[in-house]
Each structure stands twice: as C-alpha cells, then as structure tokens.
Design an enzyme around this catalytic site. Structure first.
Site: not given
Ligand code: QAP
Ligand code: CO
Length: 180
Positions: A46, A51, A92-93, A134-135, A138
């Site tokens: 997501g 972001q 989170c990215l 979550h999104e 943001h």
């Molecule tokens: C949000 O998050 C989310 O730390 C999206 O080193 C996360 O795509 C919603 C990511 C979990 C529901 C559950 C995170 C990639 C990606 C990192 C992501 C990383 C590399 C996170």
């Molecule tokens: Co995020």
C-alpha cells in the site's frame, strides 16, 4: 512511468493533510501509475500520495502476492467500521525496517472513486481492512508509529535519523569520489 521518492519518517511533510481530488484527468492517471510502480518496486502492499509528497487523497493498494489486484482509492471515506478490533503487526514504506502491533477495527466499509471518477464501495476485513485504514491515516497526516508509546516512537525516530545521516554521508563520499 516513474519511481517516485518516498518520504521517510520523521519528515514533517508526512504530517500534511491531503486535499480531495477535484479533476479526474490524465495527470491523476499518471500519478496513480507512478505510485503503483513505486509501491511494486519497493516492494509494498500500500502507498498513499502523502508518502511521495503529493498532498491529494489518492491511495494504491495491492495485497496479493502476485501483484494481480491493484486498486486505486481516490477521495476515500469510511462509511462504517466494526466494533470488534484486531491487532496487526504493521510496517510502512516511510518507516523502513520497523514493524509493530496496531489495534484497529477489524472490518470497514469504504466508499471511494476510481481513477476515472466512478464511485465504488468495498467491505474489507483482514489485511485489506488494516491496509485501507493505515493508508487513509497517511492522508490525514498520521503515521502508524503515532499509535505506539512515546518511548517506542522516540527510539524509532532516533534510529531512522541515524540511518539518514549515514546515507547522506555515503552520498557525499560518492560525489567526492567522482570529483577527484
Ligand atoms: C501498510 O506497508 C501496511 O519496513 C503498507 O523495510 C503494512 O507496504 C498495511 C515495507 C502492514 C497493513 C499491514 C516495509 C517494505 C512495506 C518495510 C507496506 C520495509 C520494506 C510496507
Ligand atoms: Co505507511
């Protein structure tokens, strides 16, 4: 198509509030395409426009393993959320390498517009419900670490600031290496 730069916590621009999209045009389609490419490249499930430093109500989500179900949510609204909650280990990215438990309603009903301006509704549970909430946070300028204790949040801030300084030093050394 382009891969966009992702802001990293604690960048203050992550706390700006996004404005609704008013015009569903080619510029919006390009933003959605670039956000999808950026999310898949990361890789992530997501990404919110906030972001990538675009403060408009645009989200892309694809929770599938094979990147087969991209959905863009423009101007999303929560119509209903369940009373029962679930705790999920979120990442989170914009907060790389950090994962921690956040409690949220386990089901939500959302209304949004697609990239062409057609309204649609989704009833989500499980990972998709977590991701939508979550999104959408943001877009309100909220990062998931704000649900954690101040102690945890400060540790995360310090760790990411240290990593950022290290990355900047390396970039500077690379630039020097090219000059001499
Ligand atoms: C949000 O998050 C989310 O730390 C999206 O080193 C996360 O795509 C919603 C990511 C979990 C529901 C559950 C995170 C990639 C990606 C990192 C992501 C990383 C590399 C996170
Ligand atoms: Co995020």
């Amino acid at each position: 198509m382009a891969i966009l730069n992702i802001l990293r916590y604690p960048d203050p621009r992550l706390h700006k509030v996004a404005q609704p999209v008013a015009v569903f045009d080619e510029r919006l389609a390009q933003l959605v395409a670039d956000m999808a490419e950026t999310m898949y490249d990361a890789p992530g499930i997501g990404l919110a426009a906030t972001q990538v430093d675009v403060h408009e109500q645009v989200i892309v989500i694809d929770t599938t393993e094979d990147k087969s179900a991209l959905v863009a949510y423009i101007n999303p609204e929560i119509l209903w959320s369940s009373d029962d909650k679930q705790v999920y280990d979120e990442g989170c990215l914009s907060v790389p390498g950090v994962y921690d438990g956040v409690e949220r309603p386990s089901k939500v009903k959302v209304r949004a517009y697609d990239v062409k301006g057609q309204p649609f509704e989704v009833e989500a549970d499980g990972l998709l419900a977590v991701c939508i909430q979550h999104e959408m946070d943001h877009l309100l300028g909220k990062v998931f670490v704000e649900y954690l204790s101040p102690l945890k949040r400060n540790r995360i801030k310090t760790k990411l600031q240290k990593e950022e300084r290290g990355a900047q030093r390396e970039a500077q050394l690379r630039a020097q290496g090219r000059r001499y």
